[in-house]
Design an enzyme around this catalytic site. Sequence first.
Site, PDB file in Angstrom:
ATOM      1  N   HIS A  23       7.072  -4.559  -7.538  1.00  0.00           N
ATOM      2  CA  HIS A  23       7.352  -3.556  -6.336  1.00  0.00           C
ATOM      3  C   HIS A  23       6.630  -3.950  -5.348  1.00  0.00           C
ATOM      4  O   HIS A  23       6.925  -3.677  -4.063  1.00  0.00           O
ATOM      5  CB  HIS A  23       6.936  -2.256  -7.022  1.00  0.00           C
ATOM      6  CG  HIS A  23       6.979  -1.286  -5.882  1.00  0.00           C
ATOM      7  ND1 HIS A  23       8.062  -0.091  -5.600  1.00  0.00           N
ATOM      8  CD2 HIS A  23       6.086  -0.745  -4.834  1.00  0.00           C
ATOM      9  CE1 HIS A  23       7.741   0.765  -4.986  1.00  0.00           C
ATOM     10  NE2 HIS A  23       6.750   0.365  -4.254  1.00  0.00           N
ATOM     11  N   GLU A  24       5.339  -4.345  -5.451  1.00  0.00           N
ATOM     12  CA  GLU A  24       4.561  -4.507  -4.303  1.00  0.00           C
ATOM     13  C   GLU A  24       4.841  -5.962  -3.665  1.00  0.00           C
ATOM     14  O   GLU A  24       4.836  -6.217  -2.588  1.00  0.00           O
ATOM     15  CB  GLU A  24       2.887  -4.796  -4.737  1.00  0.00           C
ATOM     16  CG  GLU A  24       2.466  -3.328  -5.231  1.00  0.00           C
ATOM     17  CD  GLU A  24       2.741  -2.336  -3.842  1.00  0.00           C
ATOM     18  OE1 GLU A  24       2.226  -2.725  -2.792  1.00  0.00           O
ATOM     19  OE2 GLU A  24       2.543  -1.132  -4.351  1.00  0.00           O
ATOM     20  N   HIS A  27       7.609  -5.631  -1.151  1.00  0.00           N
ATOM     21  CA  HIS A  27       7.224  -5.299   0.079  1.00  0.00           C
ATOM     22  C   HIS A  27       6.914  -6.380   1.003  1.00  0.00           C
ATOM     23  O   HIS A  27       7.060  -6.671   2.112  1.00  0.00           O
ATOM     24  CB  HIS A  27       6.220  -4.344  -0.072  1.00  0.00           C
ATOM     25  CG  HIS A  27       6.447  -2.960  -0.440  1.00  0.00           C
ATOM     26  ND1 HIS A  27       7.565  -2.324   0.114  1.00  0.00           N
ATOM     27  CD2 HIS A  27       5.922  -2.074  -1.362  1.00  0.00           C
ATOM     28  CE1 HIS A  27       7.758  -1.046  -0.436  1.00  0.00           C
ATOM     29  NE2 HIS A  27       6.760  -1.087  -1.303  1.00  0.00           N
TER      30      HIS A  27
END
Length: 214
Positions: A23-24, A27
């Site tokens: 998820h990170e 980004h």
Amino acid sequence: MELNIVQQVAVYALPVVFAITLHEAAHGYVAKHFGDTTAYMLGRVSMNPLRHIDPIGTVLIPLLTMFLGGILFGWAKPVPVNFNHLRNPKKDMLWVALAGPGANLAMALGWAVVMKLANMMPDSPFSLPMALMGMAGININIVLMVLNLLPLLPLDGGRIAVSLLPGRLAYRYSMLEPYGMILLVILLFSGVLGAIIGPLIHVTKSLILLLFGI
């Protein structure tokens, strides 16, 4: 099948780490694509979990929520993004914010494939562990996706809202960011958060299971 706490940790450990880590990293990858190399220069555009793990958010809080029951909750160290470095800050912010929940959706679908494969080989000794881990992966990724899409700063949904709102309104909304996590914690421990996102989680999970015939 009822699992004890040790078995639950064994089943959820890998899905949780990957769900939060990717998820990170997503980004950071999308931010780099649109011109901001902050996360890349700091080594955060990486699939190495050690670069993203937060001892409290990635380990302690998920263990506590797993032990106490309710929605499995957690976070990683936020990937630093300098939105002013994006080629079109307000527009590109939308895609940077969507990257995290998008990664969780992709992983939920991937874990559904694992679960489907497990169901296709019921006599295999790996069938049950694969099925349990697959369901865990679906659960945690859907929770993270739905949670992060809430229109609260600094969640991804809040960034999306800032990107889509007209300039002056977006600025005023962004000023609420210091209070966002406080509100989120209040909603979590009051049970309101579960009431809000629970139905969305259920519908999303049902659609994925239906899609794969599980």
